[in-house]
Motif scaffolding. Structure first.
Motif, PDB file in Angstrom:
ATOM      1  N   GLY A  73       1.013  -0.535  -0.088  1.00  0.00           N
ATOM      2  CA  GLY A  73      -0.143   0.158  -0.086  1.00  0.00           C
ATOM      3  C   GLY A  73       1.297   1.342   0.040  1.00  0.00           C
ATOM      4  N   GLY A  74       1.728   1.000   0.800  1.00  0.00           N
ATOM      5  CA  GLY A  74       3.084   2.296   0.604  1.00  0.00           C
ATOM      6  C   GLY A  74       4.278   2.755  -0.547  1.00  0.00           C
ATOM      7  N   GLU A  75       4.153   1.631  -1.550  1.00  0.00           N
ATOM      8  CA  GLU A  75       5.222   1.130  -2.302  1.00  0.00           C
ATOM      9  C   GLU A  75       5.183   2.935  -3.033  1.00  0.00           C
ATOM     10  N   SER A  76       4.518   3.149  -4.004  1.00  0.00           N
ATOM     11  CA  SER A  76       4.432   4.178  -4.148  1.00  0.00           C
ATOM     12  C   SER A  76       4.539   5.585  -3.496  1.00  0.00           C
ATOM     13  N   LYS A  77       4.524   5.757  -2.519  1.00  0.00           N
ATOM     14  CA  LYS A  77       5.002   6.872  -1.631  1.00  0.00           C
ATOM     15  C   LYS A  77       6.105   7.174  -1.031  1.00  0.00           C
ATOM     16  N   PHE A  78       6.283   5.462  -0.092  1.00  0.00           N
ATOM     17  CA  PHE A  78       7.435   5.568   0.621  1.00  0.00           C
ATOM     18  C   PHE A  78       8.205   3.765   0.231  1.00  0.00           C
ATOM     19  N   PRO A  79       9.086   4.061  -1.193  1.00  0.00           N
ATOM     20  CA  PRO A  79       9.633   2.694  -1.196  1.00  0.00           C
ATOM     21  C   PRO A  79       9.937   2.358  -0.400  1.00  0.00           C
ATOM     22  N   ARG A  80      11.434   3.065   0.062  1.00  0.00           N
ATOM     23  CA  ARG A  80      12.368   3.099   1.276  1.00  0.00           C
ATOM     24  C   ARG A  80      11.563   1.958   2.202  1.00  0.00           C
ATOM     25  N   TRP A  81      10.493   2.584   2.504  1.00  0.00           N
ATOM     26  CA  TRP A  81       9.909   2.064   4.226  1.00  0.00           C
ATOM     27  C   TRP A  81       9.438   0.913   3.732  1.00  0.00           C
ATOM     28  N   SER A  82       8.330   0.663   2.521  1.00  0.00           N
ATOM     29  CA  SER A  82       7.631  -0.512   2.138  1.00  0.00           C
ATOM     30  C   SER A  82       8.988  -1.602   2.061  1.00  0.00           C
ATOM     31  N   ALA A  83      10.433  -1.960   1.076  1.00  0.00           N
ATOM     32  CA  ALA A  83      10.859  -2.656   1.469  1.00  0.00           C
ATOM     33  C   ALA A  83      11.744  -2.505   2.739  1.00  0.00           C
ATOM     34  N   HIS A  84      11.742  -1.938   3.359  1.00  0.00           N
ATOM     35  CA  HIS A  84      12.105  -2.123   5.434  1.00  0.00           C
ATOM     36  C   HIS A  84      10.905  -2.840   5.488  1.00  0.00           C
ATOM     37  N   MET A  85       9.997  -2.337   5.840  1.00  0.00           N
ATOM     38  CA  MET A  85       8.913  -3.932   6.330  1.00  0.00           C
ATOM     39  C   MET A  85       8.695  -5.141   5.800  1.00  0.00           C
ATOM     40  N   ARG A  86       9.167  -5.106   4.501  1.00  0.00           N
ATOM     41  CA  ARG A  86       9.008  -6.789   3.782  1.00  0.00           C
ATOM     42  C   ARG A  86      10.248  -7.400   4.610  1.00  0.00           C
ATOM     43  N   ARG A  87      11.279  -6.159   4.398  1.00  0.00           N
ATOM     44  CA  ARG A  87      12.963  -7.550   5.573  1.00  0.00           C
ATOM     45  C   ARG A  87      12.423  -7.597   6.384  1.00  0.00           C
ATOM     46  N   LEU A  88      12.130  -6.698   7.045  1.00  0.00           N
ATOM     47  CA  LEU A  88      11.257  -7.347   8.704  1.00  0.00           C
ATOM     48  C   LEU A  88      10.992  -8.631   8.787  1.00  0.00           C
ATOM     49  N   HIS A  89       9.561  -8.819   8.146  1.00  0.00           N
ATOM     50  CA  HIS A  89       8.390  -9.727   7.956  1.00  0.00           C
ATOM     51  C   HIS A  89       9.281 -10.998   7.321  1.00  0.00           C
ATOM     52  N   GLU A  90      10.334 -10.351   5.867  1.00  0.00           N
ATOM     53  CA  GLU A  90      11.412 -12.022   5.478  1.00  0.00           C
ATOM     54  C   GLU A  90      11.824 -12.545   7.138  1.00  0.00           C
ATOM     55  N   ARG A  91      12.227 -11.292   8.171  1.00  0.00           N
ATOM     56  CA  ARG A  91      13.286 -12.433   9.157  1.00  0.00           C
ATOM     57  C   ARG A  91      12.348 -12.870  10.251  1.00  0.00           C
ATOM     58  N   ARG A  92      10.821 -12.299  10.468  1.00  0.00           N
ATOM     59  CA  ARG A  92       9.823 -12.160  11.772  1.00  0.00           C
ATOM     60  C   ARG A  92      10.576 -13.607  12.655  1.00  0.00           C
ATOM     61  N   TYR A  93       9.668 -15.197  11.985  1.00  0.00           N
ATOM     62  CA  TYR A  93      10.559 -15.881  12.578  1.00  0.00           C
ATOM     63  C   TYR A  93      11.870 -16.178  13.171  1.00  0.00           C
ATOM     64  N   ASP A  94      12.728 -15.884  12.582  1.00  0.00           N
ATOM     65  CA  ASP A  94      14.450 -15.668  13.131  1.00  0.00           C
ATOM     66  C   ASP A  94      14.552 -14.764  14.105  1.00  0.00           C
ATOM     67  N   THR A  95      14.010 -13.952  14.322  1.00  0.00           N
ATOM     68  CA  THR A  95      14.013 -12.605  14.984  1.00  0.00           C
ATOM     69  C   THR A  95      13.474 -12.953  16.782  1.00  0.00           C
ATOM     70  N   VAL A  96      12.260 -14.121  16.739  1.00  0.00           N
ATOM     71  CA  VAL A  96      12.026 -14.731  17.429  1.00  0.00           C
ATOM     72  C   VAL A  96      12.354 -15.995  17.917  1.00  0.00           C
ATOM     73  N   ARG A  97      12.797 -16.704  17.339  1.00  0.00           N
ATOM     74  CA  ARG A  97      13.757 -17.270  18.077  1.00  0.00           C
ATOM     75  C   ARG A  97      14.757 -17.499  18.343  1.00  0.00           C
ATOM     76  N   GLY A  98      15.836 -16.128  17.920  1.00  0.00           N
ATOM     77  CA  GLY A  98      16.733 -15.230  18.267  1.00  0.00           C
ATOM     78  C   GLY A  98      16.864 -15.134  19.540  1.00  0.00           C
ATOM     79  N   ALA A  99      15.516 -14.182  19.768  1.00  0.00           N
ATOM     80  CA  ALA A  99      15.799 -13.751  20.952  1.00  0.00           C
ATOM     81  C   ALA A  99      15.127 -14.950  22.339  1.00  0.00           C
ATOM     82  N   TYR A 100      14.547 -15.529  21.768  1.00  0.00           N
ATOM     83  CA  TYR A 100      13.881 -17.198  22.974  1.00  0.00           C
ATOM     84  C   TYR A 100      14.976 -17.861  23.220  1.00  0.00           C
ATOM     85  N   ASP A 101      15.992 -18.420  22.444  1.00  0.00           N
ATOM     86  CA  ASP A 101      17.324 -18.915  22.503  1.00  0.00           C
ATOM     87  C   ASP A 101      18.631 -18.165  22.784  1.00  0.00           C
TER      88      ASP A 101
END
Length: 363
Positions: free
Chosen positions: A245-273
């Motif tokens: 939804g924000g791609e056209s106006k804030f492409p940098r933000w959109s790319a950042h949000m996708r990266r955060l989403h892609e690594r979400r499980y690794d982030t949580v597992r790393g915290a738990y470990d």
């Protein structure tokens, strides 16, 4: 003794992950492990019993455009109850939900007051929008209004930068957190990005919501300081849609949000470990529906957290973290009964057999 029937729960009562009993009794709304004497009016429920589930990031009284009417808030709370959620940490709401405290059929709520955000740096209608010079005063105000918690918006999109950016200078955050602690309140903060976390943790914050920006270099700091996270993975699942939804106006933000989403499980597992406390929260309210607690527990398991630990994150350890009892002798009888062992398969949580609030079967 009141005229309320005595409730007899038999089968397997999970007082703790390894403390399993065959039965409990509910007398005058409280738990007892001693069979009451001379009681004839008894209602029996059989199955696997757990303490009422905890949603540690929920918003009762909040809708897409801000506060909602009391009847809508009531439906939100009832939906959570039907899902087995009987203790809510309301992580920010502009609505006054104190009326819920007078209802013995609804989940108990621990409030964090209203969100505190930077001017024009959060969802319209949700938060106090202020500048750093006013942060300490607003934190003090919400600490007095809440139930031992205050909620900051730690980062949000900065339109001039075109990406997520910290909301508060470190010195302002540190002074505000110190003030909250002086008043006996803990502080949590909404944080998606990486660059707001170090200052908040080193300033003494108690918890981070979402924590998608948690990186390998920050994990030891969280673990050392004992800062908890509430990942809200059912909310993080919406990041790709938000990014589109924000791609056209804030492409940098959109790319950042996708990266955060892609690594979400690794982030949580790393915290738990690493030993970081991880708790269940759905971020229900606003745009997400209520009643998602079972889905969030399942997401933690998908992230790699063992089933029993994911279950503890919405029951025994979550209640201890929030200072509320579970199935101890004399505790209020808020519990959920299932047909099968939720430790073996957390998907069982999606189908409560009975929900007991204040000693009465409510669902």
């Amino acid at each position: 003794m009141s005229d309320q029937p005595v409730l007899h729960v038999k089968g397997r009562v999970l007082v703790g992950p390894d403390d399993i009993r065959d039965e409990l009794w509910v007398v005058d709304g409280r738990i007892s492990y001693d069979r009451p004497v001379g009681v004839r009016d008894v209602r029996t429920v059989a199955g696997w019993a757990l303490p009422g589930l905890v949603d540690a990031h929920c918003h009762v009284g909040l809708g897409p455009d801000g506060p909602v009417a009391p009847d809508v808030a009531e439906k939100q709370a009832l939906t959570d109850r039907e899902a087995g959620t009987l203790l809510i940490r309301d992580a920010g709401s502009p609505s006054d939900t104190r009326w819920v405290d007078d209802r013995d059929d609804l989940p108990k709520i621990i409030r964090a007051g209203r969100h505190i955000a930077r001017t024009r740096r959060y969802i319209r209608g949700y938060a106090h929008e202020i500048e750093p010079a006013d942060l300490v005063a607003y934190v003090a105000r919400e600490a007095r209004r809440g139930d031992g918690w205050v909620k900051l918006v730690g980062d949000w999109i900065d339109r001039e930068v075109g990406d997520l950016a910290p909301s508060w200078p470190r010195e302002a955050a540190e002074a505000a957190i110190d003030e909250a602690h002086r008043l006996g309140a803990r502080v949590t903060a909404h944080c998606f990005a990486e660059n707001s976390l170090r200052d908040l943790v080193e300033s003494g914050i108690d918890c981070i919501e979402h924590a998608t920006g948690l990186t390998e270099d920050l994990i030891p700091l969280f673990a050392e300081r004992g800062v908890a996270i509430v990942p809200t993975l059912v909310n993080i699942a919406t990041f790709p849609r938000l990014a589109a939804g924000g791609e056209s106006k804030f492409p940098r933000w959109s790319a950042h949000m996708r990266r955060l989403h892609e690594r979400r499980y690794d982030t949580v597992r790393g915290a738990y470990d690493a030993g970081i406390p991880v708790f269940v929260g759905t971020d229900a309210g606003g745009t997400l529906p209520h009643g998602l607690v079972a889905a969030e527990v399942a997401e933690l398991v998908t992230a790699g957290i063992p089933a029993v630990e994911a279950l503890a994150a919405t029951t025994w350890t979550a209640r201890a973290w929030l200072g509320r009892p579970g199935l101890e002798e004399g505790a209020p009888a808020d519990l959920v009964v299932y047909d099968n062992d939720p430790r073996a398969d957390v998907r069982v949580l999606a189908a409560p057999r009975r929900v007991v609030v204040g000693g009465r079967v409510r669902a």
